[in-house]
Scaffold this active site. Structure first.
Site, PDB file in Angstrom:
ATOM      1  N   ARG A  93       0.831  -1.204   0.000  1.00  0.00           N
ATOM      2  CA  ARG A  93       0.000   0.000   0.000  1.00  0.00           C
ATOM      3  C   ARG A  93       0.871   1.262   0.000  1.00  0.00           C
ATOM      4  NH1 ARG A  93      -2.181   0.972   4.257  1.00  0.00           N
ATOM      5  NH2 ARG A  93      -1.265  -0.665   5.546  1.00  0.00           N
ATOM      6  N   LYS A 151      -8.370  -2.360   1.479  1.00  0.00           N
ATOM      7  CA  LYS A 151      -8.228  -1.482   2.636  1.00  0.00           C
ATOM      8  C   LYS A 151      -8.987  -0.167   2.448  1.00  0.00           C
ATOM      9  CE  LYS A 151      -5.743  -4.151   5.284  1.00  0.00           C
ATOM     10  NZ  LYS A 151      -6.409  -4.862   6.383  1.00  0.00           N
ATOM     11  N   HIS A 174     -10.490  -4.066  13.192  1.00  0.00           N
ATOM     12  CA  HIS A 174      -9.405  -4.726  12.458  1.00  0.00           C
ATOM     13  C   HIS A 174      -8.965  -5.911  13.312  1.00  0.00           C
ATOM     14  CE1 HIS A 174      -5.149  -4.596  10.574  1.00  0.00           C
ATOM     15  NE2 HIS A 174      -5.970  -5.283   9.829  1.00  0.00           N
ATOM     16  N   SER A 200       1.223  -6.930  12.916  1.00  0.00           N
ATOM     17  CA  SER A 200       1.996  -7.944  12.210  1.00  0.00           C
ATOM     18  C   SER A 200       3.046  -8.574  13.133  1.00  0.00           C
ATOM     19  CB  SER A 200       2.688  -7.274  11.024  1.00  0.00           C
ATOM     20  OG  SER A 200       3.315  -8.226  10.238  1.00  0.00           O
ATOM     21  N   LYS A 222      -1.488 -13.216  15.399  1.00  0.00           N
ATOM     22  CA  LYS A 222      -2.952 -13.100  15.252  1.00  0.00           C
ATOM     23  C   LYS A 222      -3.522 -14.215  14.376  1.00  0.00           C
ATOM     24  CE  LYS A 222      -4.901  -9.886  12.624  1.00  0.00           C
ATOM     25  NZ  LYS A 222      -5.566  -8.700  12.072  1.00  0.00           N
ATOM     26  N   THR A 223      -2.887 -14.437  13.204  1.00  0.00           N
ATOM     27  CA  THR A 223      -3.386 -15.469  12.275  1.00  0.00           C
ATOM     28  C   THR A 223      -3.235 -16.858  12.889  1.00  0.00           C
ATOM     29  OG1 THR A 223      -2.699 -14.048  10.472  1.00  0.00           O
ATOM     30  CG2 THR A 223      -3.224 -16.304   9.896  1.00  0.00           C
ATOM     31  N   ASP A 242      -9.666 -10.878   9.382  1.00  0.00           N
ATOM     32  CA  ASP A 242      -9.098  -9.528   9.330  1.00  0.00           C
ATOM     33  C   ASP A 242     -10.053  -8.368   9.631  1.00  0.00           C
ATOM     34  OD1 ASP A 242      -6.669  -8.063   8.840  1.00  0.00           O
ATOM     35  OD2 ASP A 242      -7.534  -7.366   6.971  1.00  0.00           O
ATOM     36  N   ARG A 282       1.471 -12.295  -1.327  1.00  0.00           N
ATOM     37  CA  ARG A 282       0.127 -12.484  -0.749  1.00  0.00           C
ATOM     38  C   ARG A 282      -0.692 -13.496  -1.530  1.00  0.00           C
ATOM     39  NH1 ARG A 282      -1.728  -9.406   3.880  1.00  0.00           N
ATOM     40  NH2 ARG A 282      -0.195  -7.772   4.200  1.00  0.00           N
TER      41      ARG A 282
END
Length: 662
Positions: free
Chosen positions: A180, A325, A344, A362, A366-367, A381, A446
């Site tokens: 981004r 996003k 988020h 990051s 979390k994942t 997410d 990704r």
């Protein structure tokens, strides 16, 4: 000539009939007693190869009743339906200076059969009032809500750098930008947004004016209209049917269309029939740069949001994550207006219906921690928390692929199959096997895939009100406890702080951890002041009886370099105890400085690690490091300390008081 008894039919020459080659035609006689294996059938209707190919594809048109029509089963003809759809798309693509949209027709211009405009398709309901440009004389072909198979064909035929990998996923390249561009994101500041949005220091919102937005919109629309074909996706955001948003994405690349097909919620044919006018539109002209001489522009990239017009324009970047996003930012603005909190976060649900939210930047896990084979995944997410409970905003997942392996992340690894978009990965030229360790293009590789590719996804992606709110931090300073129970004021404080510490491994010899703070664990996407989201979170937690936990997945027994990373097995035991409710029943004691409530024991976790001071041999170093981190928290919070909600400053004072005291 007769059969020899083994055959299934007899055949003979019929002298009266002559075949096309001049020889007598052979006739077959079906024997009554046996099965005839003659494959003869009516000859194909096709006269050419193109026609033959067209017969391969079965035509399908939905015929569901239109809501609000006269009579229970009133339907409109396919032609009228297509006309309304084309009118809507033409209106979306209209140039606002020339007050005209392109002549739009459906179908791929490369297919000869599609190019004949049906009844001179001038379905746009605008009449040109100003002088017509040459572009008004051409047709723009609309490739509308194509399936993954069709999008694969378009990408491989026409987009350089598109390949099918060995697992069946589509590998694509996003061009020069592989992430981004937050510094190039602009939001139109008008009378309404000036008051409502968070501007200034610490805010992700950089202003632009309405006029500049219209200049960029015109540039994007003109570029899209100059193409032979554009891709149009009409889809939904938010699985809560009462609060879903209709979005339209107009793009020039099959890759972008497939990415959004995966990331948004896919409508059924019936829902598509009644889609009507979208609530929000994205114009993705990413291959085309903005004009850097335009006011407010600082580079050839510009990602612009106009909340009043409900439009987003992308110029100068082909990174697909900008669309995902950008829509998330829109949800962060629109949902709180309906008293729905946009988050988020990851979200999962146990077999007994207990929902947990996972926040974390990051590298915090979390994942990994929200993926639990004993629980169902609601989403990875983006979520909403409203009166009906929680709902996933998206219809897919956008997973990081760097160093991905079947052993570490089997669900993500197995989701990379036909229909998945792989961005900027490197693969073997011959076998098409992807090398997930290769960072040649970018470290930010990704995969985008529909959520149903995850075996334990809960469909539809909704759940009851959360019982637990888990804030994850990877504390490389090694002073935060592995788990602490937070009161409401502390929850707001740590939610607004959004802390983690990254290991500074970029330079040789740098061992000092770096503290990172991201408001609401997603500062780049929030639109309102962080305190507003935090207050909504506390209010919903209080109303529905949820508990917040701060879980450190980082270091223990010393900072990075001297201490050790907390074992994943121990963190998983802590998360299990949160889910089961057993951690609520534990005995607690309070820590110094941060004033955190920490349990004295957790099943399956060594008790001595629960209080970080026990694990440090150098107690003086521990005290110094603890005060250092507390100071970083305090400094970060200065930006938020003077924000008022309502007439007084009471709430903010309460939140500040819940921070570290030293």
């Amino acid at each position: 000539m007769a059969g020899n008894g083994n055959g299934h039919e007899e055949f003979s020459f019929n002298n009266g009939v002559v075949a096309r080659n001049g020889l007598a035609k052979v006739q077959t006689h079906k024997k009554q007693s046996e099965i005839c294996h003659d494959d003869s059938t009516t000859p194909v209707k096709a006269q050419t190869i193109d026609e033959l190919h067209s017969l391969q594809k079965k035509k399908s048109a939905p015929t569901t009743p239109i809501k609000g029509s006269e009579g229970a089963f009133a339907t409109i003809s396919d032609e009228e339906r297509q006309q309304l759809q084309l009118q809507s798309i033409s209106a979306s693509l209209a140039s606002l200076t020339r007050e005209t949209g392109p002549k739009v027709v459906k179908g791929d211009p490369a297919r000869k059969t599609d190019t004949t405009p049906k009844s001179h398709v001038t379905h746009h309901h605008f009449t040109p009032t100003l002088n017509i440009s040459d572009s008004a004389l051409k047709f723009t072909h609309i490739l509308y809500n194509l399936s993954p198979g069709e999008l694969y064909e378009q990408a491989i035929k026409y987009e350089h750098g598109s390949f099918i990998t060995s697992s069946g996923a589509l590998a694509t390249l996003s061009g020069a930008k592989t992430g981004r561009s937050p510094r190039d994101k602009r939001v139109v500041k008008d009378e309404t947004t000036e008051v409502e949005l968070w501007w200034g220091k610490g805010s992700p919102n950089i202003e632009m004016d309405e006029h500049t937005f219209m200049v960029n919109r015109e540039r994007a629309v003109d570029y899209l209209n100059s193409l032979d074909k554009v891709f149009v996706n009409d889809q939904f955001l938010n699985w809560d049917p009462e609060n879903r948003l209709k979005v339209r994405i107009v793009s020039a690349r099959a890759y972008h269309s497939l990415f959004m097909h995966n990331m948004c919620i896919r409508p059924t044919p019936e829902e598509l029939e009644n889609f009507g006018t979208p609530d929000f539109t994205i114009y993705n002209a990413g291959q085309f740069p903005c004009n850097r001489f335009t006011h407010y522009m600082t580079s050839s990239t510009s990602v612009d949001l106009n909340l009043a017009r409900r439009e987003m324009v992308i110029l100068g970047t082909q990174y697909a994550g900008e669309m995902k996003k950008g829509l998330f930012s829109v949800m962060h603005y629109l949902m709180p207006k309906r008293q729905i909190l946009s988050l988020h976060s990851g979200c999962n649900i146990g077999k007994d219906g207990d929902v947990a939210l996972f926040f974390g930047l990051s590298g915090t896990g979390k994942t990994t921690l929200s993926t639990d084979h004993n629980r169902y995944l609601i989403g990875d997410d983006e979520h909403c928390w409203g009166d009906n409970g929680v709902s996933n905003i998206e219809g897919g997942c956008y997973a990081k692929c760097i160093d991905l392996s079947r052993e570490k992340e089997p669900d993500i690894f197995n989701a990379i199959k036909f229909g998945t978009v792989l961005e900027n990965v490197v693969f073997d030229e011959h076998t098409r096997e992807v090398d997930y360790t290769d960072k040649s293009v970018t470290e930010n590789t990704r995969a985008s895939y529909p959520i149903e590719y995850i075996p334990n996804a809960k469909l539809p992606c909704v759940g009851p009100h959360p019982k637990n709110v888990i804030l994850l931090a990877c504390d490389a300073f090694g002073v935060l406890p592995p788990v602490s129970k937070l009161n409401l004021a502390q929850t707001m404080y740590h939610f607004i702080s959004g802390y983690t510490a990254l290991v500074a491994g970029t330079e040789e010899g740098v061992k000092e951890p770096q503290a990172t703070f991201s408001a609401c664990f997603g500062a780049a996407f929030i639109m309102l002041h962080p305190t507003k989201y935090a207050a909504m979170l506390a209010e919903k937690m209080q109303k529905h009886g949820a508990t917040a936990w701060l879980v450190n997945t980082g270091w223990s027994g010393g900072s990075y370099g001297s201490g050790k990373r907390i074992k994943l097995a121990h963190t998983r035991k802590i998360i299990d105890a949160i889910h089961s409710g057993s951690l609520l029943k534990a005995n607690y004691k309070k820590t110094q400085v941060f004033g955190l409530e920490i349990p004295t024991e957790v099943e399956g976790v060594p008790s001595e690690i629960l209080d970080p001071v026990n694990t440090w041999t150098d107690k003086k170093a521990y005290d110094e490091t603890l005060l250092k981190l507390a100071g970083l928290f305090k400094k970060n919070f200065e930006v938020f300390a003077n924000y008022k909600i309502g007439k007084d400053n009471k709430l903010t004072e309460e939140i500040v008081a819940a921070g570290p005291i030293f």
